[in-house]
Design an enzyme around this catalytic site. Structure first.
Site, mmCIF file in Angstrom:
data_model
loop_
_atom_site.group_PDB
_atom_site.id
_atom_site.type_symbol
_atom_site.label_atom_id
_atom_site.label_comp_id
_atom_site.label_asym_id
_atom_site.label_seq_id
_atom_site.Cartn_x
_atom_site.Cartn_y
_atom_site.Cartn_z
ATOM 1 N N GLN A 181 0.827 -1.213 0.000
ATOM 2 C CA GLN A 181 0.000 0.000 0.000
ATOM 3 C C GLN A 181 0.858 1.259 0.000
ATOM 4 O O GLN A 181 1.787 1.396 0.808
ATOM 5 C CB GLN A 181 -0.922 0.020 1.216
ATOM 6 C CG GLN A 181 -1.917 -1.129 1.280
ATOM 7 C CD GLN A 181 -1.419 -2.312 2.091
ATOM 8 O OE1 GLN A 181 -0.218 -2.621 2.082
ATOM 9 N NE2 GLN A 181 -2.333 -2.992 2.769
ATOM 10 N N GLN A 241 -0.692 0.055 -5.643
ATOM 11 C CA GLN A 241 -1.707 -0.396 -4.686
ATOM 12 C C GLN A 241 -2.152 0.772 -3.812
ATOM 13 O O GLN A 241 -1.337 1.509 -3.246
ATOM 14 C CB GLN A 241 -1.160 -1.520 -3.806
ATOM 15 C CG GLN A 241 -2.186 -2.077 -2.825
ATOM 16 C CD GLN A 241 -1.727 -3.341 -2.123
ATOM 17 O OE1 GLN A 241 -0.711 -3.930 -2.485
ATOM 18 N NE2 GLN A 241 -2.477 -3.780 -1.124
ATOM 19 N N ASP A 242 -3.493 0.962 -3.701
ATOM 20 C CA ASP A 242 -4.086 1.999 -2.836
ATOM 21 C C ASP A 242 -3.678 3.411 -3.259
ATOM 22 O O ASP A 242 -3.307 4.239 -2.416
ATOM 23 C CB ASP A 242 -3.699 1.770 -1.375
ATOM 24 C CG ASP A 242 -4.391 0.558 -0.775
ATOM 25 O OD1 ASP A 242 -5.054 -0.178 -1.523
ATOM 26 O OD2 ASP A 242 -4.269 0.349 0.436
ATOM 27 N N ASP A 284 -6.876 -2.369 -5.412
ATOM 28 C CA ASP A 284 -7.718 -1.489 -4.574
ATOM 29 C C ASP A 284 -7.356 -0.017 -4.774
ATOM 30 O O ASP A 284 -7.258 0.741 -3.807
ATOM 31 C CB ASP A 284 -7.545 -1.846 -3.087
ATOM 32 C CG ASP A 284 -7.824 -3.306 -2.790
ATOM 33 O OD1 ASP A 284 -8.554 -3.943 -3.566
ATOM 34 O OD2 ASP A 284 -7.294 -3.811 -1.777
ATOM 35 N N ARG A 298 -13.842 -5.124 -4.979
ATOM 36 C CA ARG A 298 -14.037 -6.188 -4.002
ATOM 37 C C ARG A 298 -14.391 -5.543 -2.654
ATOM 38 O O ARG A 298 -14.075 -4.369 -2.416
ATOM 39 C CB ARG A 298 -12.778 -7.053 -3.867
ATOM 40 C CG ARG A 298 -11.535 -6.322 -3.393
ATOM 41 C CD ARG A 298 -10.388 -7.297 -3.181
ATOM 42 N NE ARG A 298 -9.163 -6.622 -2.745
ATOM 43 C CZ ARG A 298 -8.111 -7.269 -2.230
ATOM 44 N NH1 ARG A 298 -8.149 -8.583 -2.082
ATOM 45 N NH2 ARG A 298 -7.030 -6.612 -1.867
#
Length: 540
Positions: free
Chosen positions: A322, A344-345, A366, A434
């Site tokens: 992240q 990521q993130d 994500d 998700r």
């Protein structure tokens, strides 16, 4: 009658009187408790409610709402003590990162609860505002807990988790929802502008004269008074500027800074020379010992933040887990013609009401996540090439309570493969989202979805059936090769939306009460559920 008999008679009488006193007190307390018990039974956590409100006697639901909020605020101050004690413990870099996050997030929860309580008492806010701020209060605590989990320190924050504060805020959300349901007009239906909007703010994002109106100019050129963005923010915090708009014009350049725009810095605007030219970049990551929260290149809490023509970037790379480019918890915030770049993130839409227009968002896992009420319009959502064996997840929405008025709405946009992913589309799986939390809520409406998106559309959280029944995922009027819904997941919480009235819940009007505040800046936005051609203006 002898002295002994008299003593025995008096003692017997005293015992009878004491028994009668306790019986009467028990009857009185039972009567009083019965009233509060009936109110508390309407909440998700009735036992905690009864324990905290045992001495309260609400006559009306409005009294009960205020009493519950006062109890939550008192509990928040108590919980703040736990957070401060954790911070004093110090210890490893990871413990310091978690305790610093939790201290700040609990403080923010106190701020949100206090402004909700004061606003309802004075009747200066709407029920919609109250629900938004209560949602933020709960989200703050959830981020504290998730950050500790990322660094394997779950037990470290147990005193905060076990304080009961999350449960009492959940009670307040449920109580306020009744008022929200009964309201004839929510805040999104009101005319006029919020207090932070001045006449000068109108057409703010539409006119070139804004460059001339900048309060501060940041430039890396030799001799400039403000060579860093942080120095400009420090200046804004020192001067007495009231609640007016403070415009920071950031000239072209790459600014390697990690910035925090706190609650005390309201109505800040970042104005860049265009997303290709004004870039703010950092490389913090969970892999580097930070929490997701503290990894952000730029973190914004102050109300009414606006950014135009800026790139927010995190260069930690896909191997560092992240790594946030922008973290926003700014209520009534606008991001216009900006870019958010990471893996990521990438974009942490943490909380509150946010609007993104004509923006690019790049990432892998994500990469749009959080628990804000947020609408993306006419944006480019670009999945990048992840690590070998990873799948791309465009969204991971974090609604943790059924009464939180939050969700991600992607409207009239394009979901595409970034250039580095295109050669690998056949081997890399990409999903629309998700469920990060139990009541995760995300919709795609009138949006082009390209062929790189898996026909199932949505992914479970790991190898579980977590939240299949409680989430709300929807698609309405989308088009393109990846928008075919024939083979979509069969979860109870997934919806192929066919009703305009159902889709309208996720519009600018309904999800972020945009009619009341977005028109003030005159940033263009779409309210109707019609299909319109995608505007090709990505030339910044």
């Amino acid at each position: 009658m002898g002295p002994i008999k008299i003593f025995v008679s008096l003692l017997t009488l005293l015992i009878v009187l004491v028994c009668l006193f306790f019986v009467s007190m028990h009857t009185l307390n039972s009567s009083n408790n019965g009233a509060i018990d009936r109110w508390c039974e309407t909440t998700p956590h009735p036992d905690l409610c009864k324990r905290l409100l045992v001495h309260d006697k609400p006559r009306y639901r409005a009294d009960f709402r205020i009493m519950a909020l006062e109890a939550a605020l008192k509990l928040a101050h108590h919980t703040q003590g736990f957070a401060i004690e954790l911070d004093k413990l110090g210890g490893t870099k990871r413990k310091k990162a978690v305790s610093a996050d939790c201290c700040k997030l609990v403080n923010n929860t106190i701020l949100q609860l206090n402004q909700t309580l004061m606003g309802l008492k004075s009747r200066e806010i709407s029920d919609f505002d109250a629900q938004t701020w209560l949602s933020t209060s709960m989200t703050n605590l959830q981020i504290c807990f998730s950050g500790s989990g990322e660094l394997n320190l779950t037990s470290f924050v147990s005193p905060i988790r076990l304080s009961g504060l999350t449960e009492m805020i959940s009670n307040s959300l449920a109580i306020n929802q009744v008022f929200l349901n009964q309201s004839e007009t929510n805040s999104d239906e009101k005319e006029g502008f919020p207090t932070w909007v001045t006449q000068k703010d109108r057409r703010l994002l539409q006119t070139e004269s804004i460059f001339k109106r900048a309060n501060v100019i940041v430039s890396q050129a030799k001799g400039s008074k403000f060579r860093t963005i942080k120095s400009a923010l420090d200046y804004a915090s020192r001067i007495n500027r009231g609640n007016g708009r403070f415009i920071i014009y950031i000239r072209r350049g790459v600014y390697r800074e990690n910035l925090e725009i706190g609650n005390d810095l309201k109505n800040i605007m970042f104005l860049g020379d265009g997303l290709r030219y004004t870039i703010i970049t950092g490389d913090r990551s969970v892999g580097g010992g930070f929490t997701t929260y503290s990894s952000a290149t730029v973190g914004v809490d102050g109300t009414g933040f606006i950014a135009r023509g800026i790139t927010f970037r995190n260069t930690a790379g896909p191997a560092k887990a992240q790594a946030v480019a922008l973290r926003s918890a700014s209520d009534l915030s606008v991001y216009y013609a900006c870019s958010f770049e990471g893996y990521q993130d990438t974009l942490f839409v943490l909380a509150q009401r946010q609007f993104y227009k004509l923006c690019y968002v790049y990432g892998t896992v994500d990469f749009i996540f959080g628990n804000a009420a947020v609408v993306f319009q006419n944006c480019m959502i670009l999945a990048r090439k992840p690590l070998s064996g990873q799948a791309n997840m465009i969204t991971a929405q974090g609604r943790g309570d059924p009464f939180q008025n939050t969700g991600i709405s992607i409207h009239n946009s394009r979901v595409m493969a970034a250039p580095d992913l295109k050669p690998f589309v056949g081997t890399v799986q990409t999903f629309l989202g998700r469920p990060w939390q139990e009541y995760s809520r995300t919709v795609f409406m009138k949006t082009f979805i390209d062929t790189h998106v898996n026909p199932k559309g949505w992914s479970p959280w790991g190898n579980t059936n977590f939240a299949f029944k409680t989430l709300y995922y929807g698609e309405y009027g989308c088009f393109g090769p990846g928008a075919v819904t024939k083979n979509r997941v069969k979860w109870p919480g997934y919806h192929i939306i066919t009703s305009i009235s159902e889709a309208s819940q996720f519009t600018v009007d309904r999800l972020i009460s945009g009619r009341a505040w977005l028109r003030a800046t005159e940033v263009p936005f779409i309210t109707e559920m019609y299909t319109s051609s995608f505007i090709s203006i990505f030339k910044f």
